[in-house]
Design an enzyme around this catalytic site. Structure first.
Site, PDB file in Angstrom:
ATOM      1  N   HIS A  60      40.660  33.163  42.965  1.00  0.00           N
ATOM      2  CA  HIS A  60      39.221  32.882  43.040  1.00  0.00           C
ATOM      3  C   HIS A  60      38.831  32.056  41.807  1.00  0.00           C
ATOM      4  O   HIS A  60      38.046  32.506  40.955  1.00  0.00           O
ATOM      5  CB  HIS A  60      38.447  34.192  43.084  1.00  0.00           C
ATOM      6  CG  HIS A  60      37.035  34.054  43.558  1.00  0.00           C
ATOM      7  ND1 HIS A  60      36.484  32.860  43.978  1.00  0.00           N
ATOM      8  CD2 HIS A  60      36.022  34.988  43.669  1.00  0.00           C
ATOM      9  CE1 HIS A  60      35.231  33.049  44.332  1.00  0.00           C
ATOM     10  NE2 HIS A  60      34.924  34.319  44.153  1.00  0.00           N
TER      11      HIS A  60
ATOM     12  N   ASP B 144      36.104  44.451  39.569  1.00  0.00           N
ATOM     13  CA  ASP B 144      35.824  43.901  40.891  1.00  0.00           C
ATOM     14  C   ASP B 144      35.783  45.062  41.873  1.00  0.00           C
ATOM     15  O   ASP B 144      36.239  46.171  41.565  1.00  0.00           O
ATOM     16  CB  ASP B 144      36.913  42.888  41.278  1.00  0.00           C
ATOM     17  CG  ASP B 144      36.590  42.105  42.542  1.00  0.00           C
ATOM     18  OD1 ASP B 144      35.428  42.134  42.977  1.00  0.00           O
ATOM     19  OD2 ASP B 144      37.507  41.479  43.106  1.00  0.00           O
TER      20      ASP B 144
ATOM     21  N   CYS C  90      31.910  40.001  39.315  1.00  0.00           N
ATOM     22  CA  CYS C  90      31.740  38.838  40.182  1.00  0.00           C
ATOM     23  C   CYS C  90      30.782  39.103  41.339  1.00  0.00           C
ATOM     24  O   CYS C  90      30.335  38.150  41.992  1.00  0.00           O
ATOM     25  CB  CYS C  90      33.099  38.370  40.708  1.00  0.00           C
ATOM     26  SG  CYS C  90      33.970  39.592  41.706  1.00  0.00           S
TER      27      CYS C  90
END
Length: 307
Positions: free
Chosen positions: A129, A223, A263
Site C-alpha cells: 500500500h 492497522d 491508515c
C-alpha cells in the site's frame, strides 16, 4: 515513464521529492491557489476493492489539478469477466493519461503495468500500500517527527507492514515490527528490505512482543486486524491478536511525545482504543487528508517523468 507499484522501485531522493512536491501543492491549495498541472489529463481509477479514502482522494486530487478521474468498478469494465488484464491495459492506456488500480493480487497490477503505455499507480494490493506510506511520511514531516524517527508497527504482517519495511529501508530510519505468531511479514519481503537497509543504514527489527517494539518509539502505528477479504477470519483474528491493541498503557511505553498513526478505517476496541485514537485524532485525520496531497504530488511527479 515510471510506474508506482512499490516503494522499493524508488530512491530515497525520489520519495522525498514526491513528498516535497505534495507539500508544496498542499501549501498552495491552503492559500486558495489551484495549480492546474494536470489540466485536460484523465486518470482511470480501477477498483476491484472498494475504498472511501482512495476514491475520494484521487478523484478530488485530479479535479483540483485540472484533470478528470473516471471511476471504474469491476461491474463497469470487462476486466476479470473474460477480458485478459493485458488487453484491458492496452485499451485503457490508449485513452487515459494515468491509471490507478486498487485490487487484490499484486501480480495483476504488475501485468497491467507491463502492457500499459501510461503510468500505473498502486492504490492498494494484498501485498503493498505505497500511496498510504507517502501520506504517512508526509504527516511525519509536517509534525516534525521524521528526524531520528523510531517507528513501531503493531499488528498484522500485511501490505501496510511490507510498505513500512520498504520505506524504512529506503529512508534509513528505525522500524520495529511486532506481529502475533503466525501473522509475521512475508519472509521474502523482509529479506529484501534487510538488504536495502544495509545501504541506507536503516535498523529493522521484527518480534512477536508489541511492548518490546513500542518501548521508546517516537511513532506508533497499526492497522485493522482483518483486512478486506478476510472477514471470515475476523473472529479468530480477534483472539489471536489479544494483547496487540494500542491503548494508553502501550503508548506509555513509547516516548512521552510519541505520535500515533493509523491508515483507517479504525476499529475502536480492537487494534486501537477509543482513548488513543481520539487523543491523536488531529494527526490521524491529518494523515488521512494527506492522502489527497501526497497523491497529487505523486501524479504530478509521474506526469513529469513522461516528458
Amino acid at each position: 515513464m515510471r510506474h508506482f507499484l512499490t516503494l522499493k522501485d524508488f530512491t530515497k531522493e525520489e520519495i522525498l521529492e514526491i513528498i516535497a512536491l505534495g507539500l508544496e501543492i498542499k501549501k498552495s491549495l491552503k492559500a486558495g491557489k489551484f495549480n492546474k498541472e494536470l489540466e485536460n489529463k484523465t486518470l482511470a481509477m480501477i477498483f476491484e476493492k472498494s475504498s472511501t479514502r482512495t476514491r475520494v482522494s484521487f478523484e478530488t486530487g485530479m479535479f483540483q489539478l485540472g484533470g478528470h478521474a473516471l471511476f471504474l468498478s469491476n461491474r463497469d469494465i470487462h476486466l476479470g469477466r473474460g477480458e485478459p488484464v493485458k488487453d484491458t491495459a492496452r485499451v485503457i492506456s490508449r485513452m487515459c493519461d494515468m491509471v490507478m488500480i486498487r485490487t487484490y493480487a499484486h501480480s495483476m497490477i504488475e501485468e497491467f503495468a507491463k502492457y500499459s503505455k501510461v503510468p500505473v499507480i498502486n492504490g492498494l494490493t494484498d501485498s503493498y500500500h505505497p500511496v498510504q506510506l507517502l501520506a504517512d511520511y508526509m504527516t511525519m514531516v509536517e509534525y516534525g517527527v521524521h528526524e531520528n524517527a523510531v517507528v513501531a508497527y503493531v499488528g498484522d504482517g500485511n501490505n501496510m507492514t511490507h510498505s513500512w519495511l520498504f520505506l524504512a529501508a529506503k529512508l534509513g530510519f528505525e522500524l520495529r515490527v511486532a506481529t502475533p505468531k503466525g501473522y509475521e511479514v512475508d519472509s521474502d519481503v523482509l529479506r529484501e528490505a534487510m538488504e536495502m537497509a544495509k545501504l541506507s543504514g536503516a535498523v529493522i527489527r521484527v518480534c512477536n512482543d508489541p511492548k518490546e517494539a513500542v518501548k521508546g518509539a517516537t511513532i506508533v502505528t497499526t492497522d485493522t486486524w482483518a483486512s478486506m477479504g478476510q472477514e471470515d477470519e475476523k473472529e479468530q483474528r480477534v483472539k489471536d491478536f489479544a494483547g496487540f491493541m494500542v491503548n494508553d498503557l502501550m503508548m506509555c511505553l513509547a516516548q512521552k511525545d510519541a505520535k500515533f498513526l493509523h491508515c483507517l478505517p479504525a476499529y475502536r476496541g480492537q487494534e486501537v482504543s477509543e482513548e488513543v485514537l481520539e487523543s491523536h485524532a488531529d494527526i490521524v485525520f491529518g494523515e488521512a487528508e494527506n492522502r489527497l496531497h501526497a497523491q497529487k504530488g505523486l501524479m504530478v511527479w509521474l506526469d513529469k517523468q513522461r516528458g
